[in-house]
Scaffold this motif. Sequence first.
Motif, mmCIF file in Angstrom:
data_model
loop_
_atom_site.group_PDB
_atom_site.id
_atom_site.type_symbol
_atom_site.label_atom_id
_atom_site.label_comp_id
_atom_site.label_asym_id
_atom_site.label_seq_id
_atom_site.Cartn_x
_atom_site.Cartn_y
_atom_site.Cartn_z
ATOM 1 N N VAL A 94 8.392 -5.477 0.517
ATOM 2 C CA VAL A 94 8.507 -3.889 0.863
ATOM 3 C C VAL A 94 7.403 -3.809 2.032
ATOM 4 O O VAL A 94 6.160 -4.040 2.157
ATOM 5 C CB VAL A 94 7.616 -3.271 -0.258
ATOM 6 N N ALA A 95 7.967 -3.125 3.142
ATOM 7 C CA ALA A 95 7.127 -2.943 4.496
ATOM 8 C C ALA A 95 6.358 -1.781 4.507
ATOM 9 O O ALA A 95 6.577 -0.693 5.579
ATOM 10 C CB ALA A 95 8.157 -2.955 5.615
ATOM 11 N N CYS A 96 5.411 -1.819 3.693
ATOM 12 C CA CYS A 96 4.599 -0.805 3.797
ATOM 13 C C CYS A 96 3.284 -1.122 2.913
ATOM 14 O O CYS A 96 3.230 -2.211 2.195
ATOM 15 C CB CYS A 96 4.927 0.589 3.064
ATOM 16 N N PRO A 97 2.061 -0.190 3.448
ATOM 17 C CA PRO A 97 0.788 -1.010 2.547
ATOM 18 C C PRO A 97 0.940 -0.806 0.998
ATOM 19 O O PRO A 97 1.385 0.155 0.423
ATOM 20 C CB PRO A 97 -0.176 0.163 3.169
ATOM 21 N N VAL A 98 0.219 -1.871 0.417
ATOM 22 C CA VAL A 98 0.122 -1.835 -0.953
ATOM 23 C C VAL A 98 -1.390 -1.914 -1.282
ATOM 24 O O VAL A 98 -2.046 -2.918 -0.778
ATOM 25 C CB VAL A 98 0.929 -3.024 -1.717
ATOM 26 N N VAL A 99 -2.042 -0.969 -1.834
ATOM 27 C CA VAL A 99 -3.407 -0.898 -2.254
ATOM 28 C C VAL A 99 -3.514 -1.206 -3.663
ATOM 29 O O VAL A 99 -2.712 -0.523 -4.566
ATOM 30 C CB VAL A 99 -3.966 0.413 -1.892
ATOM 31 N N VAL A 100 -4.428 -2.258 -4.088
ATOM 32 C CA VAL A 100 -4.667 -2.545 -5.446
ATOM 33 C C VAL A 100 -6.047 -1.778 -5.858
ATOM 34 O O VAL A 100 -6.849 -1.776 -5.176
ATOM 35 C CB VAL A 100 -4.887 -3.960 -5.532
ATOM 36 N N GLY A 101 -5.878 -1.070 -6.933
ATOM 37 C CA GLY A 101 -7.005 -0.312 -7.349
ATOM 38 C C GLY A 101 -7.157 -0.947 -8.850
ATOM 39 O O GLY A 101 -6.244 -0.996 -9.756
ATOM 40 N N ALA A 102 -8.451 -1.291 -9.107
ATOM 41 C CA ALA A 102 -8.644 -1.769 -10.456
ATOM 42 C C ALA A 102 -10.231 -1.792 -10.683
ATOM 43 O O ALA A 102 -11.043 -1.717 -9.964
ATOM 44 C CB ALA A 102 -8.268 -3.310 -10.712
ATOM 45 N N LEU A 124 -1.622 -11.236 -2.129
ATOM 46 C CA LEU A 124 -0.288 -11.589 -2.202
ATOM 47 C C LEU A 124 0.832 -11.014 -1.248
ATOM 48 O O LEU A 124 1.605 -11.202 -0.991
ATOM 49 C CB LEU A 124 0.070 -11.362 -3.759
ATOM 50 N N HIS A 125 0.334 -9.611 -0.918
ATOM 51 C CA HIS A 125 1.095 -9.108 -0.224
ATOM 52 C C HIS A 125 0.506 -8.876 1.284
ATOM 53 O O HIS A 125 -0.522 -8.833 1.664
ATOM 54 C CB HIS A 125 1.128 -7.405 -0.669
ATOM 55 N N PRO A 126 1.511 -8.705 2.267
ATOM 56 C CA PRO A 126 1.369 -8.732 3.755
ATOM 57 C C PRO A 126 0.406 -7.786 4.309
ATOM 58 O O PRO A 126 -0.354 -7.786 5.047
ATOM 59 C CB PRO A 126 2.447 -8.999 4.615
ATOM 60 N N GLN A 127 0.452 -6.616 3.442
ATOM 61 C CA GLN A 127 -0.102 -5.596 3.766
ATOM 62 C C GLN A 127 -1.242 -4.919 2.839
ATOM 63 O O GLN A 127 -1.410 -3.649 2.587
ATOM 64 C CB GLN A 127 0.732 -4.302 4.061
ATOM 65 N N GLY A 128 -1.622 -5.954 2.097
ATOM 66 C CA GLY A 128 -2.430 -5.410 0.805
ATOM 67 C C GLY A 128 -3.702 -5.537 0.775
ATOM 68 O O GLY A 128 -4.387 -5.930 1.758
ATOM 69 N N SER A 129 -4.549 -4.336 0.089
ATOM 70 C CA SER A 129 -5.857 -4.098 0.363
ATOM 71 C C SER A 129 -6.267 -3.537 -0.844
ATOM 72 O O SER A 129 -5.556 -3.372 -1.883
ATOM 73 C CB SER A 129 -6.204 -3.105 1.537
ATOM 74 N N GLU A 156 -8.887 5.700 -7.821
ATOM 75 C CA GLU A 156 -8.572 7.115 -7.464
ATOM 76 C C GLU A 156 -8.338 6.912 -5.933
ATOM 77 O O GLU A 156 -7.257 7.561 -5.631
ATOM 78 C CB GLU A 156 -9.903 7.844 -7.638
ATOM 79 N N ALA A 157 -8.954 6.184 -5.139
ATOM 80 C CA ALA A 157 -8.733 6.284 -3.827
ATOM 81 C C ALA A 157 -7.420 5.607 -3.679
ATOM 82 O O ALA A 157 -6.787 5.831 -2.623
ATOM 83 C CB ALA A 157 -9.853 5.531 -2.964
ATOM 84 N N ALA A 158 -6.927 4.420 -4.212
ATOM 85 C CA ALA A 158 -5.776 3.704 -4.177
ATOM 86 C C ALA A 158 -4.673 4.883 -4.330
ATOM 87 O O ALA A 158 -3.491 4.908 -3.734
ATOM 88 C CB ALA A 158 -5.687 2.599 -4.904
ATOM 89 N N PRO A 188 9.071 4.533 1.031
ATOM 90 C CA PRO A 188 7.564 4.634 0.738
ATOM 91 C C PRO A 188 6.779 4.292 1.974
ATOM 92 O O PRO A 188 6.814 3.485 2.604
ATOM 93 C CB PRO A 188 7.228 3.795 -0.500
ATOM 94 N N THR A 189 5.586 5.152 1.978
ATOM 95 C CA THR A 189 4.558 5.100 3.141
ATOM 96 C C THR A 189 3.203 4.299 2.612
ATOM 97 O O THR A 189 2.437 3.642 3.245
ATOM 98 C CB THR A 189 4.177 6.185 3.586
ATOM 99 N N LYS A 190 2.935 4.433 1.287
ATOM 100 C CA LYS A 190 1.923 3.613 0.474
ATOM 101 C C LYS A 190 2.161 3.508 -0.972
ATOM 102 O O LYS A 190 2.647 4.646 -1.553
ATOM 103 C CB LYS A 190 0.659 4.682 0.646
ATOM 104 N N ILE A 191 2.196 2.425 -1.246
ATOM 105 C CA ILE A 191 2.250 1.830 -2.726
ATOM 106 C C ILE A 191 0.824 1.701 -3.333
ATOM 107 O O ILE A 191 0.045 0.775 -2.991
ATOM 108 C CB ILE A 191 3.120 0.952 -2.838
ATOM 109 N N ALA A 192 0.582 2.209 -4.797
ATOM 110 C CA ALA A 192 -0.840 1.859 -5.254
ATOM 111 C C ALA A 192 -0.169 1.311 -6.473
ATOM 112 O O ALA A 192 0.455 1.551 -7.558
ATOM 113 C CB ALA A 192 -1.624 3.192 -5.654
#
Length: 317
Positions: free
Chosen positions: A151-159, A171-176, A181-183, A129-133
Amino acid sequence: MVSDVLVLGADQTRSILARVDLSDACATALIELSRGGVSAPARGVALTPDGAMLGSMPGYVPGLGLAAKLVTMSPVPGRPGRSLHNGVVAQFDVEDGRLTALVDAQSITAVRTAMAATLAMRAIGPANPTKIAVVGSGVQARAQIELLTEVACPVVVGARDASAAGRLAELHPQGSVDTIEAAVRGADVVLCCTGASSPVVDRSWLADGVYVSSVGGSHGCPELDAETIADASVCAEWPGSVTEPPPVGAPELQGLDPSEVISLGALLDPSDPQSVMEPGAAITVFKSTGHAALDVAAASVVVAFARENGIGVTIPF
């Protein structure tokens, strides 16, 4: 007959769950469930006038044991979509029926649910995966993100709660953090972990080829919209996700042909001829309602670890 019962509170259960791997036990439980080896009735539900729900979930899984979960889900006043979960998983001796352990249910439920979604992601999601929401910012979303830390890909949290989402993203090294919707847009994995009172994801946000898991909707409200389900190949833990009415079955899956919903255990079972999803659907969806077999599996791992390491309190009962 007096039995020595191991008691594990919430802090002890959470601490153990952070140190053990539930993947093998949960996979075994799901495979046994798909093979017909699990004995477990549909979840019993009692409802109060204020909207609280008490669920009873007994189950036996060969090789993993006999247990029953009693768990309450109570709405938080003034916070739609938020609920409090409390309860206990009781483990029994398979041979003589003695009560052997009492374990915090909220911790067990969160991690075994996140593990089921993770197993489904590994089985039918993209290999790289390249992006996990992650959609949600509560206990379930946290449990899911904690299983994604390597997991070595960006993880975006939407809430809806941006501050809570920010704490989880850390909590995730590449978290944002972004809007829901954008996530979701541009993600090839979408993990929905909310107490939804209406769908939180719109089909128009989802790219073709995406893997979506939905573990929310415990109170009988859909977390995914009808258009998403219509365009998807769907898997679930058990046939009752389709055949049982909510809140036992999944609201999103009502009216579907049960033969068109594959069991997650079949996907995990290399000896099962259905271990591959049918091609052709635009997206793949794992819809979870939870199952007692997963509680049995998680409790077996937690109790074994506690006994081996002298954790918890033993009382005569």
